[in-house]
Design a protein around this motif. Structure first.
Motif, PDB file in Angstrom:
ATOM      1  N   ALA A  92      -4.305   2.000   5.392  1.00  0.00           N
ATOM      2  CA  ALA A  92      -4.650   0.747   4.723  1.00  0.00           C
ATOM      3  C   ALA A  92      -4.167  -0.482   5.483  1.00  0.00           C
ATOM      4  N   ILE A 105      -8.758  -6.790   3.739  1.00  0.00           N
ATOM      5  CA  ILE A 105      -8.140  -6.652   2.422  1.00  0.00           C
ATOM      6  C   ILE A 105      -7.588  -8.006   2.001  1.00  0.00           C
ATOM      7  N   ILE A 156      -7.972   4.000   3.649  1.00  0.00           N
ATOM      8  CA  ILE A 156      -9.261   3.396   3.315  1.00  0.00           C
ATOM      9  C   ILE A 156     -10.327   4.151   4.097  1.00  0.00           C
ATOM     10  N   GLY A 190      -3.531   4.973  -2.255  1.00  0.00           N
ATOM     11  CA  GLY A 190      -3.494   3.579  -1.813  1.00  0.00           C
ATOM     12  C   GLY A 190      -3.160   3.392  -0.346  1.00  0.00           C
ATOM     13  N   THR A 229       0.822  -1.206   0.000  1.00  0.00           N
ATOM     14  CA  THR A 229       0.000   0.000   0.000  1.00  0.00           C
ATOM     15  C   THR A 229       0.858   1.258   0.000  1.00  0.00           C
ATOM     16  N   TRP A 241     -10.716   2.776  -1.349  1.00  0.00           N
ATOM     17  CA  TRP A 241      -9.307   3.162  -1.291  1.00  0.00           C
ATOM     18  C   TRP A 241      -9.147   4.642  -1.613  1.00  0.00           C
ATOM     19  N   SER A 242      -8.150   5.244  -0.992  1.00  0.00           N
ATOM     20  CA  SER A 242      -7.737   6.593  -1.375  1.00  0.00           C
ATOM     21  C   SER A 242      -6.914   6.510  -2.647  1.00  0.00           C
ATOM     22  N   SER A 248      -7.699  -1.701  -5.107  1.00  0.00           N
ATOM     23  CA  SER A 248      -6.605  -0.797  -4.732  1.00  0.00           C
ATOM     24  C   SER A 248      -6.043  -0.120  -5.978  1.00  0.00           C
TER      25      SER A 248
END
Lengths: 244, 441
Positions: free
Chosen positions: B419, B372, B402, B399, B28, B395-396, B346
């Motif tokens: 994450a 995840i 969350i 990555g 991530t 997801w942002s 993701s």
């Protein structure tokens, strides 16, 4: 003057003699016995009050006879010489009374007119239909996460089919609902499957597909908001709504 | 020998934990090692009386953004020297690069208001490199308002994160779209990534759900209940109004943008059973991808390649997560038990995040948590453990974060976390707030 006085005396004597003569004659001759009368002819009357009734209502027949030994009314039978009776004719009827006696026979009739009752004032037909719909069409309940119609819902389903086939003009909506558990999006898809599952069963049972709209509410509009199985079961349903 | 066995056993016990953390942190972009960063408050550059209020907004926002980034070990303000720098000439390196501060990096600067203008100067120094310390020097000018101070802090934070976070742009300027009931109806709302600036976008007075922002940020697709049923609606953020989108009939739910913005996937029951469909972005060229009896809903594209779609299918009973190629072939089941919904892909294409009630059934504890999964190995990790129903993770763009909804504080609210499941924070507090969707940049 002497002549005038004599006239008066003669008149008084004459009158007196007439009066005496009459009195003596009555005492001497008693009246003879009357001859036996001939047998009298019977009389009869028959009335109905009121003489016009609505179907299902009754009226009173009243009759009077005299000189009759045998009185009867057609359809009723032998009756007393004087009397009254309630009757409820289904259709317009002419009542016929016969009075027989030694002096002959006398008839009397009374006509009773029966009218059809006016139809009850019709309530707006849609309201009645909607009430019937609400009373007769039962919701279909589902198991958790299921959209197939379970065994114990078959009789409710059949009742729905029977009613909807008898009322082929009713358009309606089937709402698919879910309980509060699980995810918003999945429950909307599941509710859609439930509504369509009920629709398919109705169409298979002979209900016109064109009358049916389906919509899913998922868990967006729960009927019951507590978190227990009873409440969840209440919410897991295909709900019928009149109109579409 | 005994000692060795004990050590080996200890290693076995600890290995899975370390291994798990490593693959998440590496995958991530959170990084296994965090950079130790000192961020003393910016100082006023002149005597304007408005400086104090704007500095408060700026300093709080900058600290929060860097603390949220997930890649820094922030130096506590109580460890910092009293004479903090406002300009490069003020920096005393030995006060920052030795214990107790022991920072690798120092962000500092000043803010001044003059007339209607706000000027901010900011620097990032590598304090261990005394001879050539400057990593970054920026000057910003904007209006002298609190909003501008906040936005300027986001911009400077994102510059620092970009420089120190492996070249991945930060998310401080990104937005969240979500559903809120606080107006009395479920409408689509927007807010900044940190929960600030919450505002209502739609006023439909019905039920609107599942907002999904387009990759370029210009349009918002969502699902709304109209007279005829659930339709996909399209809202233009440029025009601030709905724009036309075709109605397909049946129940239409959960739109999802392809990463190039040219296609939309969604669930439709137009044929009587919900299936996944794809159209182009204007709603043309409708094409069905699935043909499974039962609910098919919540598609999401592989955000990196755009060549795969993950979605939720109820074809075997309880919903499970599946993947398929974007043309509908090669479907694969990802989860093997329980109740699994709401997948989000993701940004690097490697992971799925989703909501899972792993042990579902009568008597099972039934917690609904965020997990995840590494798609290649199907190895998964649980990220939330704090009770309540946790759903709709997203997801942002970097990555590293969350966003999700959780009922753990009572009603449904929007929460954010890193994450790897750390640093969980509540962002909304008014009404019921659900289905957060993070902008693509």
């Amino acid at each position: 003057m002497k002549q005038q006085r004599l006239k008066w005396i003669t008149l008084i004597f004459a009158l007196g003699a007439i009066m005496m003569l009459g009195a003596c004659k009555k005492k001497v001759a008693p009246p003879p016995p009357p001859p036996p009368p001939p047998p009298a002819a019977p009389t009869a009357s028959l009335t109905a009050s009121p003489d016009t009734i609505q179907k299902g209502q009754s009226t009173t027949l009243t009759w009077q006879t005299s000189n009759a030994t045998d009185v009867s009314i057609d359809g009723i039978g032998a009756v007393q010489a004087i009397g009254s009776q309630q009757v409820t004719p289904a259709d317009s009827t002419t009542y016929h009374l016969t009075a027989k006696g030694p002096g002959g026979t006398q008839d009397a009739t009374a006509r009773v007119t029966v009218t059809a009752p006016p139809p009850p004032p019709p309530p707006p037909p849609s309201a009645t239909e909607e009430e019937l719909f609400a009373r007769n069409v039962k919701d279909i309940y589902f198991d958790y996460d299921k959209y197939d119609i379970r065994g114990d819902q078959q009789s409710a389903l059949q009742g729905d089919i029977d009613f909807l086939r008898q009322h082929p003009n009713i358009s309606f909506t089937i709402e698919g609902h879910c309980d509060e558990r699980g995810s918003t999006e999945y429950n909307l898809a599941l509710g859609d499957n439930r509504a369509n599952s009920v629709k398919s069963a109705l169409v298979q049972g002979g209900v016109s597909a064109g009358n049916i709209k389906t919509i899913s509410y998922g868990k967006e509009k729960p009927l019951c908001t507590e978190s227990n199985e009873q409440c969840w079961q209440t919410n897991r349903r295909g709900h019928f709504v009149y109109g579409k | 020998m005994k000692w060795f066995s004990a050590l080996f056993l200890l290693f076995l016990l600890l290995a899975p934990t370390f291994g798990q953390q490593d693959w998440i942190r590496t995958g991530t972009g959170l990084g296994v090692e965090k950079v130790r960063l000192a961020v003393p408050d910016f100082k006023p550059s002149n005597q304007d009386p408005r400086n104090a209020d704007l500095l408060k907004v700026f300093n709080d926002t900058l600290w929060n953004d860097l603390d949220n980034a997930g890649i820094f070990d922030m130096v506590s303000k109580s460890f910092m020297p009293t004479d903090t720098p406002a300009n490069p000439s003020d920096v005393r390196f030995d006060a920052w690069n030795t214990a107790p501060v022991n920072a690798s990096m120092l962000a500092f600067g000043n803010l001044g208001t003059s007339g209607n203008a706000l000027t901010v100067q900011g620097w990032l120094y590598d304090v261990k490199n005394v001879t050539s310390p400057q990593v970054l020097g920026k000057q910003y000018q904007d209006a002298a308002t609190a909003d501008a101070a906040r936005i300027t802090a986001h911009k400077f934070a994102d510059e620092i994160i970009f420089r120190l976070g492996g070249g991945i742009p930060g998310v401080a300027e990104s937005s969240i779209y979500f559903v809120s009931s606080r107006s009395g109806h479920k409408e689509i709302w927007a807010m900044d990534y940190d929960g600030a600036n919450q505002r209502q976008l739609t006023h439909l007075g019905s039920i609107s759900l599942s907002p999904r922002i387009s990759p370029d940020g210009s349009r918002l697709a969502f699902s709304s209940l109209a007279k005829g049923g659930w339709d996909i609606l399209m809202y233009s953020l440029d025009l601030n109004r709905l724009v036309s989108f075709p109605r397909f009939g049946g129940t239409n739910l959960s739109p999802a943008w392809s990463p190039d913005g040219t296609r939309l996937a969604f669930s439709s029951s137009r044929t009587g059973d919900s299936e996944i469909y794809v159209t182009d972005s204007s709603g043309g060229n409708l094409k069905r991808l699935t043909a499974f009896k039962g609910p098919d809903v919540s598609p999401v594209w592989n955000r990196k390649t755009g060549s795969q779609i993950s979605w939720v299918s109820g074809r075997t009973g309880l919903p499970q997560i599946y993947t398929m190629e974007a043309d509908g072939t090669n479907d694969q089941r990802m989860t093997d038990e329980g109740y699994a919904v709401s997948p989000s892909w993701s940004p690097n294409g490697q992971f799925l995040v989703f909501s899972w009630i792993r042990h579902y059934g009568p008597g099972a504890p039934g917690a609904q948590d965020i997990y995840i999964m590494d798609i290649a190995s199907k190895q998964w990790v649980q990220l939330t453990h704090d009770g309540g129903r946790n759903d709709f993770p997203c997801w942002s763009p970097d990555g590293r974060h969350i966003i999700f909804q959780s009922s753990r504080s009572g009603g449904e609210q929007i929460w954010t976390m890193l994450a790897d499941g750390s640093n969980q924070k509540q962002l909304t507090f008014t009404g019921s707030n659900t289905q957060p969707n993070w902008s693509w940049k």
